[in-house]
Design a protein around this motif. Structure first.
Motif, PDB file in Angstrom:
ATOM      1  N   ALA A 353       0.826  -1.211   0.000  1.00 45.44           N
ATOM      2  CA  ALA A 353       0.000   0.000   0.000  1.00 45.44           C
ATOM      3  C   ALA A 353       0.855   1.254   0.000  1.00 45.44           C
ATOM      4  O   ALA A 353       1.973   1.269   0.535  1.00 45.44           O
ATOM      5  CB  ALA A 353      -0.921   0.001   1.225  1.00 45.44           C
ATOM      6  N   THR A 354       0.309   2.307  -0.601  1.00 44.57           N
ATOM      7  CA  THR A 354       0.918   3.642  -0.552  1.00 44.57           C
ATOM      8  C   THR A 354      -0.176   4.682  -0.372  1.00 44.57           C
ATOM      9  O   THR A 354      -1.358   4.414  -0.618  1.00 44.57           O
ATOM     10  CB  THR A 354       1.690   4.000  -1.842  1.00 44.57           C
ATOM     11  N   CYS A 355       0.230   5.888   0.021  1.00 46.76           N
ATOM     12  CA  CYS A 355      -0.691   7.028   0.012  1.00 46.76           C
ATOM     13  C   CYS A 355      -0.347   7.924  -1.179  1.00 46.76           C
ATOM     14  O   CYS A 355      -0.345   9.141  -1.087  1.00 46.76           O
ATOM     15  CB  CYS A 355      -0.666   7.790   1.327  1.00 46.76           C
ATOM     16  N   SER A 356      -0.072   7.265  -2.294  1.00 53.11           N
ATOM     17  CA  SER A 356       0.229   7.957  -3.552  1.00 53.11           C
ATOM     18  C   SER A 356      -0.803   7.559  -4.599  1.00 53.11           C
ATOM     19  O   SER A 356      -1.433   6.503  -4.492  1.00 53.11           O
ATOM     20  CB  SER A 356       1.631   7.591  -4.044  1.00 53.11           C
ATOM     21  N   ILE A 357      -0.962   8.387  -5.602  1.00 54.73           N
ATOM     22  CA  ILE A 357      -1.855   8.072  -6.722  1.00 54.73           C
ATOM     23  C   ILE A 357      -1.063   7.875  -8.007  1.00 54.73           C
ATOM     24  O   ILE A 357      -1.648   7.774  -9.080  1.00 54.73           O
ATOM     25  CB  ILE A 357      -2.912   9.187  -6.922  1.00 54.73           C
ATOM     26  N   MET A 358       0.260   7.780  -7.899  1.00 52.10           N
ATOM     27  CA  MET A 358       1.112   7.679  -9.074  1.00 52.10           C
ATOM     28  C   MET A 358       1.409   6.212  -9.416  1.00 52.10           C
ATOM     29  O   MET A 358       1.935   5.473  -8.581  1.00 52.10           O
ATOM     30  CB  MET A 358       2.420   8.451  -8.850  1.00 52.10           C
ATOM     31  N   PRO A 359       1.101   5.763 -10.627  1.00 50.64           N
ATOM     32  CA  PRO A 359       1.296   4.361 -11.006  1.00 50.64           C
ATOM     33  C   PRO A 359       2.712   3.844 -10.805  1.00 50.64           C
ATOM     34  O   PRO A 359       2.895   2.666 -10.485  1.00 50.64           O
ATOM     35  CB  PRO A 359       0.901   4.349 -12.494  1.00 50.64           C
ATOM     36  N   ASP A 360       3.726   4.689 -10.970  1.00 50.05           N
ATOM     37  CA  ASP A 360       5.097   4.217 -10.790  1.00 50.05           C
ATOM     38  C   ASP A 360       5.353   3.738  -9.365  1.00 50.05           C
ATOM     39  O   ASP A 360       6.215   2.880  -9.136  1.00 50.05           O
ATOM     40  CB  ASP A 360       6.100   5.315 -11.143  1.00 50.05           C
ATOM     41  N   GLU A 361       4.628   4.283  -8.405  1.00 52.44           N
ATOM     42  CA  GLU A 361       4.773   3.839  -7.015  1.00 52.44           C
ATOM     43  C   GLU A 361       3.807   2.704  -6.679  1.00 52.44           C
ATOM     44  O   GLU A 361       3.961   2.069  -5.630  1.00 52.44           O
ATOM     45  CB  GLU A 361       4.500   5.010  -6.064  1.00 52.44           C
ATOM     46  N   ASN A 362       2.843   2.465  -7.550  1.00 45.49           N
ATOM     47  CA  ASN A 362       1.748   1.577  -7.229  1.00 45.49           C
ATOM     48  C   ASN A 362       1.742   0.312  -8.092  1.00 45.49           C
ATOM     49  O   ASN A 362       2.530  -0.587  -7.874  1.00 45.49           O
ATOM     50  CB  ASN A 362       0.431   2.362  -7.330  1.00 45.49           C
ATOM     51  N   ARG A 363       0.878   0.263  -9.084  1.00 42.66           N
ATOM     52  CA  ARG A 363       0.755  -0.970  -9.860  1.00 42.66           C
ATOM     53  C   ARG A 363       2.049  -1.328 -10.580  1.00 42.66           C
ATOM     54  O   ARG A 363       2.380  -2.524 -10.725  1.00 42.66           O
ATOM     55  CB  ARG A 363      -0.392  -0.830 -10.871  1.00 42.66           C
ATOM     56  N   ASN A 364       2.801  -0.337 -11.020  1.00 39.90           N
ATOM     57  CA  ASN A 364       4.064  -0.644 -11.702  1.00 39.90           C
ATOM     58  C   ASN A 364       5.048  -1.343 -10.762  1.00 39.90           C
ATOM     59  O   ASN A 364       5.790  -2.245 -11.178  1.00 39.90           O
ATOM     60  CB  ASN A 364       4.681   0.624 -12.289  1.00 39.90           C
ATOM     61  N   GLN A 365       5.071  -0.938  -9.494  1.00 36.45           N
ATOM     62  CA  GLN A 365       5.923  -1.612  -8.512  1.00 36.45           C
ATOM     63  C   GLN A 365       5.451  -3.053  -8.290  1.00 36.45           C
ATOM     64  O   GLN A 365       6.268  -3.986  -8.205  1.00 36.45           O
ATOM     65  CB  GLN A 365       5.901  -0.864  -7.171  1.00 36.45           C
TER      66      GLN A 365
END
Length: 405
Positions: A353-365
């Motif tokens: 989980a993150t408190c970001s909305i940026m794909p590079d930090e999220n689904r891409n990771q």
């Protein structure tokens, strides 16, 4: 927003807080704590001060543009900024001693020009606008505008002590108005400017202040009584306490972090909440993780991130951060995901989980991790966008360990 102007003394307090944030580089919460300490301000006036301060920081570049000052000049020219803020919101000017005037004709001209510049109007610095557009494409304008709005106030009912309905009734008796939040079964939205932390309900551990989006992250862990659960980036423990309530106080819940002071705060919160199955452990080295290999039914990795989903609540971050920080954070996220995932046992669930909305930090990771670790399989994920939910922005993904390696 306000219906009448700030007093002169409250205006000076706003300037003092902004000076600490923008000149001294202090986080907003610490600036509030420093400037409010020892003052006997009514809760409603505190709410007005934080409302104005938060709104100025959410659209700082806009307000500075309208009155032709630099953010670095806030200590010297803060009164001009406050006057401009009041003009923007069509309020009478506050009665401040030695206040710098604003040329209202020039202000009107700059206001008309600002309305033609969407990023400026939304209070978005250029570096963030570039990242948002590159990462989110056509979704970005709506997110950028949503991040300029004031945050709502949410609390989580502590089911170890009361149901949401029981908490709502109790708070009503303490003159705190709340609404149930659709789709988040533990959440109430606070509708009044009440001093929440002075209520008996808070002191007795019946609730925690926690954004509704954050509550969705902890809910996704789906911890059951008797499980062995690890919250490996626990921080001050908001999600840890939510998980403890899911477990009904039964089983083992290990809260880990690299900073001892955060775990110390968590211990105090856990005592108040009646979360007696919470154990804290400092991550002193990689050996701390290795000792827990293949032991956990659930592991939550709420990893360090850019915080670009919570800028409504932490608006000072966008004037402190730089684009160079993002790649460093992404490398840290990758390392944590690879290393800490070793604690999940076969058949166990890993929640990233993150408190970001940026794909590079999220689904891409997540995709990169799964490609390198075939012993994990993807279950599902959820993107909690600010513009769609009205909550803070979060991301979560659930993965199951299907084999040891």
């Amino acid at each position: 927003m306000l219906t009448f102007p700030l007093s002169g003394s409250s205006s000076e307090l706003v300037i003092d807080v902004l000076t600490m944030v923008l000149t001294d580089g202090k986080p907003l919460d610490r600036a509030y704590s420093h400037n409010f300490s020892g003052r006997q301000l009514p809760p409603a006036e505190l709410a007005r001060i934080t409302t104005v301060t938060g709104d100025i920081l959410r659209r700082l570049n806009l307000y500075c543009e309208l009155v032709d000052i630099q953010a670095s000049d806030i200590e010297r020219m803060g009164s001009k900024l406050l006057n401009g803020w009041h003009l923007f919101h069509e309020l009478d000017l506050p009665k401040m001693e030695y206040a710098l005037p604003v040329d209202q004709d020039d202000f009107a001209q700059k206001l008309a020009e600002a309305k033609t510049k969407p990023a400026l109007w939304d209070g978005c610095p250029e570096w963030l606008d570039d990242i948002g557009a590159a990462q989110l494409g056509e979704k970005w304008p709506a997110e950028r505008a949503a991040l300029a709005m004031p945050p709502k106030r949410y609390i989580r009912a502590n089911s170890l002590k009361a149901s949401r309905e029981e908490l709502k009734q109790r708070l009503t008796k303490e003159l705190v108005a709340t609404n149930e939040v659709e789709g988040v079964e533990s959440a109430l939205e606070v509708r009044s400017d009440s001093a929440l932390f002075k209520t008996a309900a808070f002191k007795e551990g019946f609730f925690e202040q926690q954004d509704a989006g954050s509550q969705l992250v902890a809910a996704a862990v789906d911890a059951k009584p008797g499980m062995r659960v690890v919250d490996a980036c626990a921080g001050a423990g908001g999600k840890t306490l939510h998980i403890a309530a899911q477990m009904q106080g039964k089983g083992r819940l290990l809260a880990m972090d690299v900073e001892q002071w955060k775990l110390d705060n968590l211990k105090a919160r856990a005592r108040r909440a009646g979360a007696h199955n919470v154990e804290t452990r400092i991550i002193a080295s990689s050996k701390t993780i290795k000792r827990l290999k293949l032991t956990a039914d659930r592991v939550l990795l709420d990893v360090p991130c850019s915080g670009l989903g919570v800028l409504k609540r932490n608006p000072d971050a966008k004037w402190r951060d730089t684009p160079e920080r993002l790649p460093i954070l992404m490398e840290l996220q990758k390392d944590i995901l690879q290393s800490y995932s070793r604690m999940v046992k076969v058949g166990g669930i890993l929640v990233y989980a993150t408190c970001s909305i940026m794909p590079d930090e999220n689904r891409n990771q997540v995709d990169a991790f799964l490609a390198a670790n075939p012993h994990f399989s993807f279950i599902d994920d959820e993107e909690i966008l600010v513009s769609e939910h009205g909550f803070d922005g979060f991301y979560l993904a659930r993965m199951e360990r299907v084999s040891e390696a």
